[in-house]
Design a protein around this motif. Structure first.
Motif, short mmCIF file in Angstrom:
data_model
loop_
_atom_site.label_atom_id
_atom_site.label_comp_id
_atom_site.label_asym_id
_atom_site.label_seq_id
_atom_site.Cartn_x
_atom_site.Cartn_y
_atom_site.Cartn_z
N ALA A 13 0.85 -1.19 0.00
CA ALA A 13 0.00 0.00 0.00
C ALA A 13 0.89 1.25 0.00
O ALA A 13 0.62 2.21 -0.73
CB ALA A 13 -0.92 -0.01 1.22
N PHE A 14 1.97 1.19 0.79
CA PHE A 14 2.90 2.32 0.82
C PHE A 14 3.52 2.52 -0.57
O PHE A 14 3.65 3.65 -1.05
CB PHE A 14 3.99 2.08 1.87
CG PHE A 14 5.05 3.14 1.87
CD1 PHE A 14 4.79 4.40 2.38
CD2 PHE A 14 6.31 2.88 1.33
CE1 PHE A 14 5.77 5.40 2.36
CE2 PHE A 14 7.30 3.87 1.31
CZ PHE A 14 7.01 5.13 1.83
N GLY A 15 3.88 1.41 -1.21
CA GLY A 15 4.43 1.48 -2.56
C GLY A 15 3.44 2.15 -3.52
O GLY A 15 3.82 3.01 -4.33
N PRO A 27 7.27 -0.38 -10.03
CA PRO A 27 6.10 -1.03 -9.43
C PRO A 27 6.07 -0.91 -7.91
O PRO A 27 7.13 -0.89 -7.27
CB PRO A 27 6.26 -2.50 -9.83
CG PRO A 27 7.20 -2.51 -10.94
CD PRO A 27 8.09 -1.32 -10.80
N SER A 28 4.86 -0.87 -7.36
CA SER A 28 4.69 -0.72 -5.92
C SER A 28 5.34 -1.88 -5.18
O SER A 28 5.83 -1.71 -4.06
CB SER A 28 3.21 -0.66 -5.57
OG SER A 28 2.53 -1.75 -6.15
N PRO B 133 5.04 -7.44 -13.14
CA PRO B 133 4.44 -6.10 -13.14
C PRO B 133 5.29 -5.07 -13.89
O PRO B 133 4.76 -4.24 -14.63
CB PRO B 133 4.33 -5.75 -11.65
CG PRO B 133 5.15 -6.75 -10.92
CD PRO B 133 5.22 -7.96 -11.78
N ILE B 134 6.62 -5.14 -13.73
CA ILE B 134 7.49 -4.19 -14.43
C ILE B 134 7.46 -4.48 -15.93
O ILE B 134 7.32 -3.57 -16.75
CB ILE B 134 8.95 -4.30 -13.94
CG1 ILE B 134 9.00 -4.04 -12.45
CG2 ILE B 134 9.84 -3.31 -14.69
CD1 ILE B 134 10.38 -3.99 -11.88
N ALA B 135 7.58 -5.74 -16.29
CA ALA B 135 7.60 -6.11 -17.70
C ALA B 135 6.32 -5.64 -18.41
O ALA B 135 6.37 -5.09 -19.52
CB ALA B 135 7.77 -7.62 -17.84
N MET B 136 5.18 -5.82 -17.76
CA MET B 136 3.92 -5.40 -18.36
C MET B 136 3.86 -3.90 -18.55
O MET B 136 3.40 -3.40 -19.58
CB MET B 136 2.73 -5.86 -17.50
CG MET B 136 2.48 -7.34 -17.59
SD MET B 136 1.07 -7.83 -16.61
CE MET B 136 -0.28 -7.37 -17.69
N GLN B 137 4.35 -3.20 -17.53
CA GLN B 137 4.35 -1.74 -17.60
C GLN B 137 5.21 -1.25 -18.76
O GLN B 137 4.78 -0.40 -19.54
CB GLN B 137 4.94 -1.19 -16.30
CG GLN B 137 3.99 -0.33 -15.53
CD GLN B 137 4.53 -0.04 -14.14
OE1 GLN B 137 5.66 -0.40 -13.78
NE2 GLN B 137 3.72 0.63 -13.36
N LEU B 212 17.02 -5.20 -8.71
CA LEU B 212 17.86 -4.19 -9.37
C LEU B 212 17.61 -4.17 -10.87
O LEU B 212 17.44 -3.11 -11.47
CB LEU B 212 19.35 -4.46 -9.08
CG LEU B 212 19.79 -4.13 -7.66
CD1 LEU B 212 21.25 -4.51 -7.46
CD2 LEU B 212 19.61 -2.64 -7.37
N ASN B 213 17.56 -5.35 -11.50
CA ASN B 213 17.30 -5.36 -12.94
C ASN B 213 15.90 -4.83 -13.24
O ASN B 213 15.69 -4.15 -14.23
CB ASN B 213 17.48 -6.76 -13.53
CG ASN B 213 17.49 -6.72 -15.05
OD1 ASN B 213 17.80 -5.69 -15.65
ND2 ASN B 213 17.12 -7.82 -15.68
N GLY B 214 14.96 -5.12 -12.35
CA GLY B 214 13.61 -4.59 -12.52
C GLY B 214 13.60 -3.07 -12.54
O GLY B 214 13.03 -2.44 -13.44
N ILE B 215 14.27 -2.49 -11.55
CA ILE B 215 14.30 -1.03 -11.45
C ILE B 215 15.03 -0.44 -12.66
O ILE B 215 14.53 0.48 -13.32
CB ILE B 215 14.99 -0.59 -10.13
CG1 ILE B 215 14.15 -1.06 -8.93
CG2 ILE B 215 15.18 0.92 -10.09
CD1 ILE B 215 14.87 -0.96 -7.59
N LEU B 216 16.22 -1.01 -12.97
CA LEU B 216 17.01 -0.49 -14.10
C LEU B 216 16.22 -0.58 -15.40
O LEU B 216 16.18 0.37 -16.20
CB LEU B 216 18.32 -1.28 -14.24
CG LEU B 216 19.39 -1.00 -13.19
CD1 LEU B 216 20.53 -2.00 -13.30
CD2 LEU B 216 19.92 0.43 -13.37
#
Lengths: 117, 229
Positions: A13-15, A27-28, B133-137, B212-216
């Motif tokens: 939720a914070f995310g 992502p959150s 979630p990251i990949a979809m975004q 880390l790879n997700g964020i990058l």
């Protein structure tokens, strides 16, 4: 159990709140994970408050990928017509990522180690 | 026939199929019989034979899928437990993650393009190494098909979980930490689950690679794709 899951979902939720406020494209769940690590480090959250829920979730990570995997059946036609580029690129690229990451890590660790010696 | 479209029936089916798949792998010890791969195949075959629409399964599946995000949050615990060890190697970890992230996006795009994939498919494959979630975004943002991206992500994860350890043996890197980290970088949570089986300590490094790879990837993929597409 309630406390354990409260902490996990509170992090999510914070995310979501951070994403909503700042519009960052992270992502959150990742924000929640890093926040949880930080709060554990600061001692605000005690390890025993989240340990059993975390063990359960991380121990069964793979299972939760089954439903998204089933969506493969929706793209049967597209995958059938381009299966060679899709499979070959995924396989070679995954091998390249593994090799390049592990080699880079090893190379820098080694040179760092030599400096210290 | 309506009873088998019931969400509890489909949920029971998913848990049951996974339990059987795990049992089969344990008994045969054959890497190709990966439990996720077996379960996905079995469920697709079941839906095809019974003629149940995917949207019906999705209703039930959503209840399982919603736990993917809490799973990623939960990886914060092993990460915390390895924090002191990680702090000593910030530079090798960060640099190797940047290399892995760039190699992952650029290589899949060039190979898929070269082999004649359409732009839409190429863009859907680009974020294949990172968590769903990251990949979809990323896929949505750059003009890919998010649902196809999910399939690519799951396939990448399964491939990494099955063959990752053999691939690392061939690289002769002989670094359990580096290998675990790279498993997370290349094959996100599914790869992480594989090293988690070996030890939670290695799982922590895979979780670190995954995040880390997700964020990058979330940060650089849209820009890189604009350049190379």
């Amino acid at each position: 159990m309630a406390l354990q899951l409260f902490i996990i979902f509170a992090m999510l939720a914070f995310g979501e709140l951070v994403v909503w406020l700042t519009g960052v494209r992270i992502p959150s769940s990742i924000i929640g994970m890093l926040t949880l690590t930080l709060l554990l480090k600061l001692g605000i959250i005690k390890l025993r408050w989240v340990k059993s829920a975390s063990n359960f979730l991380t121990g069964n990570l793979a299972f939760f990928f089954i439903p998204p995997g089933v969506s493969l059946m929706l793209y049967y036609g597209l995958i059938k017509s381009q299966w060679i580029p899709i499979t070959v690129s995924i396989i070679i690229s995954t091998i390249l990522v593994m090799a390049s990451t592990v080699w880079t890590y090893k190379l820098i660790r080694k040179s760092n180690g030599n400096h210290r010696k | 026939m309506e009873i088998i479209e019931n969400k509890y029936f489909l949920l029971a089916l998913t848990f049951g199929v996974y339990a059987v798949s795990k049992y089969i792998q344990k008994r045969t010890n054959f890497v190709l019989l990966n439990p996720i791969l077996l379960s996905i195949a079995a469920i697709i075959i079941f839906l095809k034979i019974t003629g149940i629409d995917y949207s019906k399964y999705k209703e039930a599946g959503a209840m399982i899928e919603i736990w993917l995000s809490p799973c990623v949050v939960a990886l914060g615990v092993p990460l915390y437990q390895q924090l002191d060890e990680i702090k000593k190697q910030v530079v090798p970890i960060l640099v190797s993650q940047i290399v892995g992230c760039l190699v992952g996006i650029i290589s899949v795009v060039f190979i898929a393009k070269w082999l004649g994939a359409t732009d839409e498919v190429v863009l859907s494959l680009a974020p294949k190494s990172v968590t769903t979630p990251i990949a979809m975004q990323v896929s949505e943002l750059t003009g890919g098909i998010p649902a196809l991206t999910v399939s690519a992500v799951v396939c990448t994860g399964i491939f990494g979980a099955i063959f990752g350890l053999s691939i690392f043996r061939l690289t002769r890197a002989k670094s359990a930490i580096g290998e675990s980290l790279s498993m997370g970088t290349a094959s996100h949570a599914v790869g992480t689950s594989r090293v988690m089986e070996i030890s939670p300590r290695f799982g922590a490094y895979a979780g670190l690679g995954l995040s880390l790879n997700g964020i990058l990837t979330a940060i650089v993929a849209p820009t890189i794709l604009e350049w190379i597409m």
